[in-house]
Write an enzyme that holds these catalytic residues in place. Structure first.
Site, PDB file in Angstrom:
ATOM      1  N   SER A   1       0.735  -1.201  -0.079  1.00 24.76           N
ATOM      2  CA  SER A   1      -0.033   0.184  -0.083  1.00 24.76           C
ATOM      3  C   SER A   1       0.774   1.145  -0.037  1.00 24.76           C
ATOM      4  O   SER A   1       0.585   2.370   0.523  1.00 24.76           O
ATOM      5  CB  SER A   1      -0.850  -0.182   1.121  1.00 24.76           C
TER       6      SER A   1
ATOM      7  N   TRP B   1       2.604   3.132  -5.168  1.00 25.05           N
ATOM      8  CA  TRP B   1       2.323   2.628  -6.595  1.00 25.05           C
ATOM      9  C   TRP B   1       0.915   1.493  -5.957  1.00 25.05           C
ATOM     10  O   TRP B   1      -0.070   1.526  -6.705  1.00 25.05           O
ATOM     11  CB  TRP B   1       3.261   1.631  -7.178  1.00 25.05           C
TER      12      TRP B   1
ATOM     13  N   PHE C   1       1.157  -2.188   5.631  1.00 22.32           N
ATOM     14  CA  PHE C   1       2.135  -2.171   6.866  1.00 22.32           C
ATOM     15  C   PHE C   1       1.869  -1.158   7.708  1.00 22.32           C
ATOM     16  O   PHE C   1       2.023  -0.041   7.427  1.00 22.32           O
ATOM     17  CB  PHE C   1       3.614  -2.062   6.122  1.00 22.32           C
TER      18      PHE C   1
ATOM     19  N   PHE D   1      11.459  -6.351   1.081  1.00 25.06           N
ATOM     20  CA  PHE D   1      10.348  -6.997   2.135  1.00 25.06           C
ATOM     21  C   PHE D   1       9.849  -8.381   1.567  1.00 25.06           C
ATOM     22  O   PHE D   1       9.065  -8.799   2.314  1.00 25.06           O
ATOM     23  CB  PHE D   1       9.289  -5.926   2.333  1.00 25.06           C
TER      24      PHE D   1
ATOM     25  N   LYS E   1       9.612  -4.190  -8.660  1.00 29.44           N
ATOM     26  CA  LYS E   1      10.552  -3.786  -9.506  1.00 29.44           C
ATOM     27  C   LYS E   1      11.959  -3.929  -8.722  1.00 29.44           C
ATOM     28  O   LYS E   1      12.356  -3.324  -7.722  1.00 29.44           O
ATOM     29  CB  LYS E   1      10.627  -2.412 -10.193  1.00 29.44           C
TER      30      LYS E   1
ATOM     31  N   ALA F   1       3.413   6.516 -10.377  1.00 29.99           N
ATOM     32  CA  ALA F   1       2.377   6.264  -9.467  1.00 29.99           C
ATOM     33  C   ALA F   1       1.175   7.377  -9.759  1.00 29.99           C
ATOM     34  O   ALA F   1       0.097   7.323  -9.811  1.00 29.99           O
ATOM     35  CB  ALA F   1       2.283   5.788  -8.029  1.00 29.99           C
TER      36      ALA F   1
ATOM     37  N   LYS G   1      15.939  -0.875 -15.350  1.00 31.65           N
ATOM     38  CA  LYS G   1      15.699   0.707 -15.665  1.00 31.65           C
ATOM     39  C   LYS G   1      16.144   1.399 -14.698  1.00 31.65           C
ATOM     40  O   LYS G   1      16.404   2.638 -14.882  1.00 31.65           O
ATOM     41  CB  LYS G   1      14.359   0.905 -16.584  1.00 31.65           C
TER      42      LYS G   1
ATOM     43  N   ASN H   1      14.177   7.554  -8.536  1.00 32.31           N
ATOM     44  CA  ASN H   1      15.706   7.453  -8.534  1.00 32.31           C
ATOM     45  C   ASN H   1      16.609   8.477  -8.946  1.00 32.31           C
ATOM     46  O   ASN H   1      17.707   8.792  -8.750  1.00 32.31           O
ATOM     47  CB  ASN H   1      15.964   6.006  -9.380  1.00 32.31           C
TER      48      ASN H   1
HETATM   49  N1  LIG Z   1       6.020   4.417  -7.062  1.00 33.73           N
HETATM   50  C1  LIG Z   1       5.757   4.140  -8.341  1.00 33.73           C
HETATM   51  O1  LIG Z   1       5.553   5.169  -9.473  1.00 33.73           O
HETATM   52  C2  LIG Z   1       6.188   2.857  -8.900  1.00 33.73           C
HETATM   53  C3  LIG Z   1       5.665   2.375 -10.332  1.00 33.73           C
HETATM   54  C4  LIG Z   1       5.780   1.275 -10.786  1.00 33.73           C
HETATM   55  C5  LIG Z   1       6.342   0.276 -10.093  1.00 33.73           C
HETATM   56  N2  LIG Z   1       6.755   0.701  -8.565  1.00 33.73           N
HETATM   57  C6  LIG Z   1       7.489  -0.712  -7.822  1.00 33.73           C
HETATM   58  O2  LIG Z   1       6.319  -0.888  -6.776  1.00 33.73           O
HETATM   59  C7  LIG Z   1       6.794  -1.453  -5.602  1.00 33.73           C
HETATM   60  C8  LIG Z   1       6.235  -0.771  -4.395  1.00 33.73           C
HETATM   61  O3  LIG Z   1       6.581   0.439  -4.402  1.00 33.73           O
HETATM   62  P1  LIG Z   1       5.627   1.760  -3.897  1.00 33.73           P
HETATM   63  O4  LIG Z   1       5.969   2.838  -4.508  1.00 33.73           O
HETATM   64  O5  LIG Z   1       4.256   0.992  -3.882  1.00 33.73           O
HETATM   65  O6  LIG Z   1       6.125   1.796  -2.223  1.00 33.73           O
HETATM   66  P2  LIG Z   1       6.808   3.044  -1.848  1.00 33.73           P
HETATM   67  O7  LIG Z   1       8.408   3.096  -1.744  1.00 33.73           O
HETATM   68  O8  LIG Z   1       5.821   4.304  -1.867  1.00 33.73           O
HETATM   69  O9  LIG Z   1       6.280   2.709  -0.117  1.00 33.73           O
HETATM   70  C9  LIG Z   1       7.230   2.011   0.719  1.00 33.73           C
HETATM   71  C10 LIG Z   1       6.168   0.970   1.205  1.00 33.73           C
HETATM   72  O10 LIG Z   1       6.772  -0.276   1.912  1.00 33.73           O
HETATM   73  C11 LIG Z   1       6.012  -0.353   3.248  1.00 33.73           C
HETATM   74  N3  LIG Z   1       6.783  -1.004   4.199  1.00 33.73           N
HETATM   75  C12 LIG Z   1       7.901  -0.297   4.938  1.00 33.73           C
HETATM   76  N4  LIG Z   1       8.636  -1.045   5.751  1.00 33.73           N
HETATM   77  C13 LIG Z   1       8.008  -2.356   5.431  1.00 33.73           C
HETATM   78  C14 LIG Z   1       8.191  -3.685   5.867  1.00 33.73           C
HETATM   79  N5  LIG Z   1       9.183  -3.842   6.969  1.00 33.73           N
HETATM   80  N6  LIG Z   1       7.610  -4.757   5.491  1.00 33.73           N
HETATM   81  C15 LIG Z   1       6.561  -4.583   4.364  1.00 33.73           C
HETATM   82  N7  LIG Z   1       6.249  -3.218   4.118  1.00 33.73           N
HETATM   83  C16 LIG Z   1       7.028  -2.020   4.388  1.00 33.73           C
HETATM   84  C17 LIG Z   1       5.357   0.839   3.622  1.00 33.73           C
HETATM   85  O11 LIG Z   1       4.585   0.721   4.294  1.00 33.73           O
HETATM   86  C18 LIG Z   1       4.932   1.455   2.233  1.00 33.73           C
HETATM   87  O12 LIG Z   1       3.926   0.976   1.687  1.00 33.73           O
HETATM   88  C19 LIG Z   1       8.514  -1.182  -5.848  1.00 33.73           C
HETATM   89  O13 LIG Z   1       8.957  -2.362  -6.244  1.00 33.73           O
HETATM   90  C20 LIG Z   1       8.415  -0.225  -6.959  1.00 33.73           C
HETATM   91  O14 LIG Z   1       9.610  -0.247  -7.653  1.00 33.73           O
HETATM   92  C21 LIG Z   1       6.610   1.840  -7.951  1.00 33.73           C
END
Ligand SMILES: NC(=O)c1ccc[n+]([C@@H]2O[C@H](COP(=O)([O-])OP(=O)(O)OC[C@H]3O[C@@H](n4cnc5c(N)ncnc54)[C@H](O)[C@@H]3O)[C@@H](O)[C@H]2O)c1
Length: 353
Positions: free
Chosen positions: A11, A14, A41, A97, A120, A154, A205, A270
């Site tokens: 949550s 993304w 989380f 995680f 990713k 996202a 990427k 990044n």
């Molecule tokens: N954000 C984007 O634009 C985007 C787009 C495409 C893909 N992604 C990929 O999606 C995946 C998730 O990214 P995101 O942007 O949703 O996350 P994020 O980086 O926004 O947030 C981090 C998340 O990790 C959780 N977290 C923190 N500690 C934790 C733990 N110990 N155990 C489990 N969860 C924990 C947090 O609660 C939070 O939900 C990544 O692999 C990212 O590369 C992101």
């Protein structure tokens, strides 16, 4: 026929954006259960649990502020409780995680469930290689796992701006089921059976995005950045060719390939943190804490994982850009040395390409 139930494992930025799409589609399409669980989380925000805030205000105030989630998205702090009845498990957490969460789910999910990874990144495998996240999910949970990757920042997806995405899935029966769960007029899905290449594009990427950010931080201009992006793409193609032979070149022209590479090198976190790394001289860890409000950086970790593999195989010189980016992230060389490292790139040593 019983309806397909869906759980979103994650949550963050993304995970919450994708919950907007999945929630609406699950509610509107008859083949899916309305109620979609979302593993959150748990954290405290100004004295309140994040799950309670989401379930009462329908907003993830920390990771996707300013957007309402559909009311059929139900935040659950216990991953087993969230996932136990799901037919489709959408994994969308930072890749560091996945093993911990996966371990909690072993033996606790439907044996007929299928996974879909939006994550990713890679993990380090025994023997010095890398392991794909979808393979880790399959190995630990004994379920098949498809992937969804694309040029999908996202916040823009949450704002319902038009974009494309790529779903990589081998099972032809699953392809329309997954596509229908995600497709909207502004989120167009292309399905590919080249699953490994789709996933690897999504991970690699982020390394190139760090290189693009260093270029921005150094003020090197658009031509240099384009060269970094192009060489990055060539190393992505070579990486897949060497380590996952049999993949298709055409996959790199899908949203998961060149489109995601471009968007990440201009708009992603990044790139942003890598630019600041050059300009401020602070460490990646400090910048992640200062600039991202709990979000996680994937590029530097992925660069380290890939470098571990290349080093073990004595292949660092075959991937000079990936290698330079890793060395900059860990402080082994200065950002300004990136161009020295790629000046004699194997790409420049050929007479004809
Ligand atoms: N954000 C984007 O634009 C985007 C787009 C495409 C893909 N992604 C990929 O999606 C995946 C998730 O990214 P995101 O942007 O949703 O996350 P994020 O980086 O926004 O947030 C981090 C998340 O990790 C959780 N977290 C923190 N500690 C934790 C733990 N110990 N155990 C489990 N969860 C924990 C947090 O609660 C939070 O939900 C990544 O692999 C990212 O590369 C992101």
């Amino acid at each position: 026929m019983s309806k397909t139930s869906v759980c979103i494992v994650g949550s963050g930025n993304w995970g919450s954006a994708i919950a907007k799409i999945v929630g609406v589609n699950a509610k509107n399409l008859p083949q899916y259960e309305d109620r979609v669980t979302m593993y959150v989380f748990e954290e405290m925000i100004e004295g309140k649990k994040l799950t309670e805030i989401i379930n009462t205000t329908h907003e993830n105030v920390k990771y996707l502020p300013g957007h309402k989630l559909p009311e059929n998205i139900v935040a659950v702090p216990d991953v087993v409780e969230a996932a136990k009845d799901a037919d489709i498990l959408i994994f969308v957490i930072p890749h560091q995680f996945i093993k911990g969460l996966g371990a909690q789910l072993v033996g606790k999910i439907r044996p007929t469930a299928i996974g879909l990874s939006l994550i990713k990144g890679f993990d380090i495998a025994e023997g010095g290689g890398i392991e794909l996240i979808s393979k880790i999910i399959t190995k630990h949970l004994q379920i098949p796992c498809a992937v969804l990757m694309g040029a999908n920042l996202a916040n823009e997806v949450a704002e319902e701006k038009f974009c494309e995405t790529t779903i990589g899935v081998k099972d032809k029966k699953m392809a329309p089921i997954l596509r229908d769960l995600f497709q909207t007029p502004n989120f167009r899905v292309v399905v590919s059976d080249d699953v490994d290449a789709v996933e690897i594009c999504g991970a690699l990427k982020n390394i190139v995005a760090c290189g693009a950010g260093f270029t921005d931080g150094l003020g090197l201009g658009d031509n240099t950045k384009a060269a970094v992006i192009r060489l990055g793409l060539m190393e992505m193609i070579k990486f897949v060719d060497v380590f996952y032979p049999g993949s298709k070149l055409s996959t790199f022209f899908e949203s998961c390939g060149v489109a995601d590479l471009i968007t990440t090198c201009y708009g992603g976190r990044n790139r942003k943190c890598s630019e600041a790394f050059v300009k401020t001289g602070k460490s990646i860890v400090e910048l992640e804490k200062e600039m991202l409000n709990g979000q996680k950086l994937q590029g530097p970790i992925t660069a380290a994982e890939v470098n571990h593999m290349l080093k073990t195989r004595n292949m660092e010189d075959k991937f000079p850009l990936f290698t330079a980016i890793h060395k900059i992230c860990v402080g082994e060389i200065k950002p300004a040395q990136m161009i020295d490292c790629i000046r004699n790139h194997p790409e420049h040593m050929q007479t004809f390409n």
